[in-house]
Design an enzyme around this catalytic site. Structure first.
Site, mmCIF file in Angstrom:
data_model
loop_
_atom_site.group_PDB
_atom_site.id
_atom_site.type_symbol
_atom_site.label_atom_id
_atom_site.label_comp_id
_atom_site.label_asym_id
_atom_site.label_seq_id
_atom_site.Cartn_x
_atom_site.Cartn_y
_atom_site.Cartn_z
ATOM 1 N N GLY B 10 -22.724 -19.255 2.491
ATOM 2 C CA GLY B 10 -22.521 -17.894 2.983
ATOM 3 C C GLY B 10 -22.141 -17.908 4.445
ATOM 4 O O GLY B 10 -22.557 -18.792 5.202
ATOM 5 N N LYS B 121 -31.107 -10.722 0.998
ATOM 6 C CA LYS B 121 -31.851 -9.468 1.090
ATOM 7 C C LYS B 121 -31.898 -8.812 -0.275
ATOM 8 O O LYS B 121 -30.894 -8.770 -0.976
ATOM 9 C CB LYS B 121 -31.167 -8.495 2.061
ATOM 10 C CG LYS B 121 -30.830 -9.078 3.418
ATOM 11 C CD LYS B 121 -32.008 -9.024 4.350
ATOM 12 C CE LYS B 121 -31.605 -9.550 5.723
ATOM 13 N NZ LYS B 121 -32.751 -9.830 6.570
ATOM 14 N N LYS B 205 -39.200 -2.372 2.018
ATOM 15 C CA LYS B 205 -39.190 -1.683 3.326
ATOM 16 C C LYS B 205 -38.112 -0.605 3.378
ATOM 17 O O LYS B 205 -38.273 0.405 4.064
ATOM 18 C CB LYS B 205 -38.955 -2.689 4.449
ATOM 19 C CG LYS B 205 -37.557 -3.283 4.374
ATOM 20 C CD LYS B 205 -37.150 -4.119 5.554
ATOM 21 C CE LYS B 205 -35.670 -4.471 5.374
ATOM 22 N NZ LYS B 205 -35.141 -5.342 6.412
#
Lengths: 344, 344
Positions: B10, B121, B205
């Site tokens: 990545g 993520k 979150k």
């Protein structure tokens, strides 16, 4: 069972906001509480009248919480002894410098089964030890004292903005009574047993807010500030667990812990004055004069007291964030050390 | 002992910021790591040149992290298999939608003693279960996979602004190696064992940040926002402990927990778009079109996935903040319920 008779000791901004809640809540539980709540008000002149007369006529404290009405059952009383006469629940909500004077006057006048709760901000940290105000009141009056602290800016609470608070209380029965006295739809109470942790958080958070303000003043980003807040929370916990064995991890997840720390580090005078310190390089007493009309900043003062407490124990290195704040403010350490020196 | 050979999979904004750190760190431990770090870069055209050619000439990724130089030992490689050839440490740092495609290509080409870490993520939450990307990579490649997450905005990390991060890793030996690979003076790593908690925090979150943004949009104060953040932290913990027994309380005190939550709820797109939702009353897809060029907002999507996961289990009432965010965004519940309905 006799009903509880509640007396509020203090009538500033926070005392007035709390007076409104307590006045309303006693009426919700008529089997538990007497309807009249007395509030000891330090008598002052207000536009040519006695402040207590104005409060009792207007049901409002125009000096410390203008625009907010109290329920009619809250009665301002200028004499401390008269205010506390017959009370079975005392709510201490006054600046910490007045606590001992008040307790001296009440000494031997309070029955030992009286319950009390301290909403006093701060701790007394001296080189030889740390004194919680709940414990000092308890010692001076010979009664049990709980503590209340949380992310509670007085004006926001008075305007019924939603928030939470934490009550630390050893006795489950007293905890239940205090819950009923303070909890509302917009002011949500959690009762825990760890009253020590509740009080410690309320004082130590201000050191962390100074650190956060220094970071803001240096123009560091939100990652950095979040790291400082987190490291500060860890030092608060370590301080509690090192010097008061009873402090519990879970307390720091309560409103008095993480939530109050977030509020204090995002707004608040400690953060703001520290930001100015980093930006202007002016000494702290000059900033206190310019920005606070000469009042002392709580966070810097607490940082110095914590340093003076840790130094003779050779433990300053164990609390690098607290110590770095002290060294930047009082010993001329470079402001940048707020990120360089705060990890062990 | 053979030296570790590191490959980054990545090369976006975060992958580039991490590439700089990893490239520098392998050189600090020449006995442990091979000096060359390969980085798989999805080949694109950049101003008429191949992006990998530009990166390898300029030692900079001008498309995703302009202005930041990598060390010369980071080598961009456009072929995935070639990039991973001989690697003993794989760092997955790519958008989650590409994970399975990459792992399909690498399947049976990675030795089982290869170590990996996921910086991806998000989570995959479906009605029938929650999939962690670290576990998905582990399953597809047959290797152990750690996780890294924290209050880490890529550009701030790239500019060497001080912050912290958390690595969750079951193997202490691997944890020590990853610590050396990622830790710097300005990017402070804590290694814990609870990789599940690390990954959960990074996804959940965003729901809390939507709640915080709704509160901001309603003009509520900092007490209210702090209460929402705290209640959100408690639901994140409850979600982890209910559906993944191994999640530990202490994880939420780490950078991946409370610090990342603070950052995300004070800045960030989830907070910002939710604020606009409360202020304008426009539907979320219209705001995504206007404010995010049609990209999907992570927090609202996760709120919906969590709802679809909880509903068949009759557990939505156990997570009132998550559920209220979902109901406000997708079911037309009044925005004010963000404070009315979030306490059990």
């Amino acid at each position: 069972m006799a009903k509880e008779r509640v007396c509020l000791i203090g009538s500033g901004n926070w005392g007035s906001a709390v007076g409104k809640i307590v006045g309303q809540n006693v009426l919700k539980f008529p089997a538990l509480f007497e309807p009249e709540v007395r509030q000891w008000v330090f008598e002052e002149d207000y536009k040519g009248e006695k402040l207590t007369d104005v409060i009792n006529r207007e049901h409002e404290n125009p000096k410390y919480l203008p625009g907010i009405k109290f329920p009619n059952n809250v009665k301002a009383v200028p004499d401390l002894i008269e205010a506390c006469q017959g009370a079975s629940v005392l709510v201490f909500v006054l600046p910490h410098q007045f606590v001992r004077g008040v307790c001296d006057k009440l000494s031997n006048k309070i029955p030992s089964n009286c319950k009390a709760i301290s909403l006093i901000k701060g701790l007394e940290i001296k080189p030889d030890g740390v004194t919680l105000f709940s414990e000092e009141i308890s010692r001076m009056l010979g009664i049990n004292v709980a503590a209340l602290s949380g992310a509670n800016i007085a004006n926001e609470v008075a305007e019924e903005k939603f928030c939470e608070t934490t009550i630390g209380c050893r006795s489950p029965a007293d905890g239940e009574m205090f819950f009923k006295l303070f909890n509302t739809e917009y002011f949500r109470v959690n009762v825990i047993r760890d009253y020590v942790g509740v009080e410690l958080c309320g004082a130590l958070k201000n050191i962390v807010a100074v650190g956060a303000g220094l970071s803001d003043g240096l123009g560091y980003g939100s990652n950095t500030k979040a790291a400082i807040v987190r490291l500060g929370l860890m030092e608060m916990r370590k301080f509690g667990q090192t010097f008061f064995g009873s402090v519990e991890d879970s307390t720091f997840f309560e409103s008095c812990g993480v939530a109050d720390l977030i509020t204090t580090c995002s707004g608040g005078r400690n953060r703001k004055v520290a930001e100015a310190f980093a930006k202007t390089g002016k000494p702290i007493d000059e900033l206190e004069r310019d920005m606070l009309h000469g009042q002392k900043l709580q966070g810097t003062l607490t940082a110095m007291e914590v340093h003076q407490f840790l130094a003779p124990r050779n433990m300053t290195a164990e609390f690098p964030l607290f110590e770095t704040v002290y060294r930047i403010i009082y010993e001329g350490a470079p402001v940048e050390s707020i990120v360089r020196d705060i990890c062990i």
